[in-house]
Design a protein around this motif. Structure first.
Motif, PDB file in Angstrom:
ATOM      1  N   GLY A   1      31.242  29.195  37.624  1.00  0.00           N
ATOM      2  CA  GLY A   1      31.629  28.417  36.457  1.00  0.00           C
ATOM      3  C   GLY A   1      30.469  27.779  35.715  1.00  0.00           C
ATOM      4  N   ILE A   2      29.236  28.154  36.022  1.00  0.00           N
ATOM      5  CA  ILE A   2      28.059  27.580  35.368  1.00  0.00           C
ATOM      6  C   ILE A   2      27.438  28.638  34.462  1.00  0.00           C
ATOM      7  CG2 ILE A   2      25.772  26.582  35.707  1.00  0.00           C
ATOM      8  CD1 ILE A   2      27.407  24.735  37.161  1.00  0.00           C
ATOM      9  N   SER A   3      27.232  28.288  33.190  1.00  0.00           N
ATOM     10  CA  SER A   3      26.559  29.178  32.246  1.00  0.00           C
ATOM     11  C   SER A   3      25.126  28.705  32.053  1.00  0.00           C
ATOM     12  CB  SER A   3      27.272  29.161  30.895  1.00  0.00           C
ATOM     13  OG  SER A   3      28.560  29.682  31.017  1.00  0.00           O
ATOM     14  N   ARG A   4      24.255  29.637  31.808  1.00  0.00           N
ATOM     15  CA  ARG A   4      22.844  29.320  31.550  1.00  0.00           C
ATOM     16  C   ARG A   4      22.501  29.746  30.137  1.00  0.00           C
ATOM     17  NH1 ARG A   4      20.656  32.058  37.065  1.00  0.00           N
ATOM     18  NH2 ARG A   4      21.768  30.674  38.462  1.00  0.00           N
ATOM     19  N   GLN A   5      21.863  28.854  29.397  1.00  0.00           N
ATOM     20  CA  GLN A   5      21.419  29.160  28.043  1.00  0.00           C
ATOM     21  C   GLN A   5      19.970  28.728  27.896  1.00  0.00           C
ATOM     22  OE1 GLN A   5      23.961  27.001  25.416  1.00  0.00           O
ATOM     23  NE2 GLN A   5      25.714  28.331  25.748  1.00  0.00           N
ATOM     24  N   LEU A   6      19.149  29.598  27.344  1.00  0.00           N
ATOM     25  CA  LEU A   6      17.754  29.271  27.085  1.00  0.00           C
ATOM     26  C   LEU A   6      17.625  28.847  25.633  1.00  0.00           C
ATOM     27  CD1 LEU A   6      14.855  29.135  28.152  1.00  0.00           C
ATOM     28  CD2 LEU A   6      14.572  31.504  27.409  1.00  0.00           C
TER      29      LEU A   6
ATOM     30  N   PHE B   1       8.536  23.710  23.419  1.00  0.00           N
ATOM     31  CA  PHE B   1       8.991  23.946  24.784  1.00  0.00           C
ATOM     32  C   PHE B   1      10.248  24.799  24.782  1.00  0.00           C
ATOM     33  CE2 PHE B   1      10.960  19.903  23.576  1.00  0.00           C
ATOM     34  CZ  PHE B   1      12.285  20.079  23.949  1.00  0.00           C
ATOM     35  N   LYS B   2      10.523  25.367  25.956  1.00  0.00           N
ATOM     36  CA  LYS B   2      11.761  26.094  26.200  1.00  0.00           C
ATOM     37  C   LYS B   2      12.553  25.274  27.209  1.00  0.00           C
ATOM     38  CE  LYS B   2       9.682  30.613  25.537  1.00  0.00           C
ATOM     39  NZ  LYS B   2       9.349  31.877  26.194  1.00  0.00           N
ATOM     40  N   GLU B   3      13.861  25.303  27.044  1.00  0.00           N
ATOM     41  CA  GLU B   3      14.723  24.487  27.888  1.00  0.00           C
ATOM     42  C   GLU B   3      15.863  25.357  28.408  1.00  0.00           C
ATOM     43  OE1 GLU B   3      17.591  20.621  27.045  1.00  0.00           O
ATOM     44  OE2 GLU B   3      16.659  21.650  25.380  1.00  0.00           O
ATOM     45  N   LEU B   4      16.109  25.305  29.691  1.00  0.00           N
ATOM     46  CA  LEU B   4      17.236  26.009  30.277  1.00  0.00           C
ATOM     47  C   LEU B   4      18.367  25.005  30.420  1.00  0.00           C
ATOM     48  CD1 LEU B   4      18.402  28.571  31.548  1.00  0.00           C
ATOM     49  CD2 LEU B   4      17.555  27.735  33.762  1.00  0.00           C
ATOM     50  N   ARG B   5      19.480  25.281  29.733  1.00  0.00           N
ATOM     51  CA  ARG B   5      20.640  24.386  29.795  1.00  0.00           C
ATOM     52  C   ARG B   5      21.685  25.011  30.724  1.00  0.00           C
ATOM     53  NH1 ARG B   5      21.412  22.524  23.473  1.00  0.00           N
ATOM     54  NH2 ARG B   5      19.275  21.785  23.195  1.00  0.00           N
ATOM     55  N   LEU B   6      22.164  24.222  31.642  1.00  0.00           N
ATOM     56  CA  LEU B   6      23.231  24.645  32.547  1.00  0.00           C
ATOM     57  C   LEU B   6      24.515  23.959  32.107  1.00  0.00           C
ATOM     58  CD1 LEU B   6      21.302  24.298  35.925  1.00  0.00           C
ATOM     59  CD2 LEU B   6      21.598  26.351  34.533  1.00  0.00           C
ATOM     60  N   LEU B   7      25.537  24.747  31.871  1.00  0.00           N
ATOM     61  CA  LEU B   7      26.797  24.215  31.361  1.00  0.00           C
ATOM     62  C   LEU B   7      27.950  24.622  32.282  1.00  0.00           C
ATOM     63  CD1 LEU B   7      26.258  25.381  27.694  1.00  0.00           C
ATOM     64  CD2 LEU B   7      25.831  23.104  28.582  1.00  0.00           C
ATOM     65  N   ARG B   8      28.806  23.678  32.575  1.00  0.00           N
ATOM     66  CA  ARG B   8      30.018  23.980  33.321  1.00  0.00           C
ATOM     67  C   ARG B   8      31.044  24.579  32.386  1.00  0.00           C
ATOM     68  NH1 ARG B   8      30.218  21.882  38.412  1.00  0.00           N
ATOM     69  NH2 ARG B   8      28.954  20.021  38.677  1.00  0.00           N
TER      70      ARG B   8
END
Length: 125
Positions: A10-15, A115-122
Motif C-alpha cells: 500500500g505504499i507508493s514511491r514518487q521521485l 535536490f531530488k526527493e523520494l516521497r512515500l505515500l500510503r
C-alpha cells in the motif's frame, strides 16, 4: 530520468525534483503583473503559488490540453517567478521526475536542480 511508481504494502514511491531560478532570469524586465495566457477568451496556461512560506514560494503551473508544447508554461512560470522575486521571496519549481512537460519548462528556463526527493505515500492519502 524515468520514474517507476512502485506499490508495495500500500505504499507508493514518487521521485520529485526541486529547482532554483538563476538570478539573471529574475532580473531585467519587470513582471507583467500576472502569469497567465489567454487565447480566444480562454485561460490556456497559468502559474500561481502552490504554497508560500516567509521566504519562498513554489510554482504550480497548468496548461490546458491542446495548448501544451507552445512555450506557454515557460512564459507563465517566468512571469510568476519575477513577481515572486519582486516581493522579496525566492521562487522554487518542483515537479515529479516523470512529468515531461514540467521538466521541459525547467530545461528551457535553465533552472538549477537543487535536490531530488523520494516521497512515500500510503494508498488513499
Amino acid at each position: 530520468f524515468p520514474v517507476t511508481i512502485l506499490s508495495a504494502n500500500g505504499i507508493s514511491r514518487q521521485l520529485w525534483c526541486t529547482y532554483s531560478f538563476p538570478q539573471h532570469l529574475l532580473q531585467g524586465a519587470p513582471s507583467v503583473g500576472h502569469a497567465e495566457v489567454i487565447k480566444d477568451g480562454r485561460l490556456v496556461s497559468s502559474c500561481t503559488s502552490s504554497r508560500e512560506e516567509a521566504f519562498t514560494a513554489e510554482a504550480f503551473v497548468r496548461t490546458a490540453a491542446g495548448f501544451q508544447c507552445h512555450g506557454y508554461g515557460t512564459r507563465v512560470t517566468l512571469a510568476w517567478a519575477r513577481e515572486v522575486s519582486e516581493r522579496g521571496k525566492t521562487p522554487v519549481f518542483s515537479c515529479r521526475a516523470d512529468n515531461r512537460g514540467s521538466l521541459g519548462v525547467a530545461s528551457k528556463l535553465g533552472l538549477t536542480l537543487v535536490f531530488k526527493e523520494l516521497r512515500l505515500l500510503r494508498a488513499g492519502s
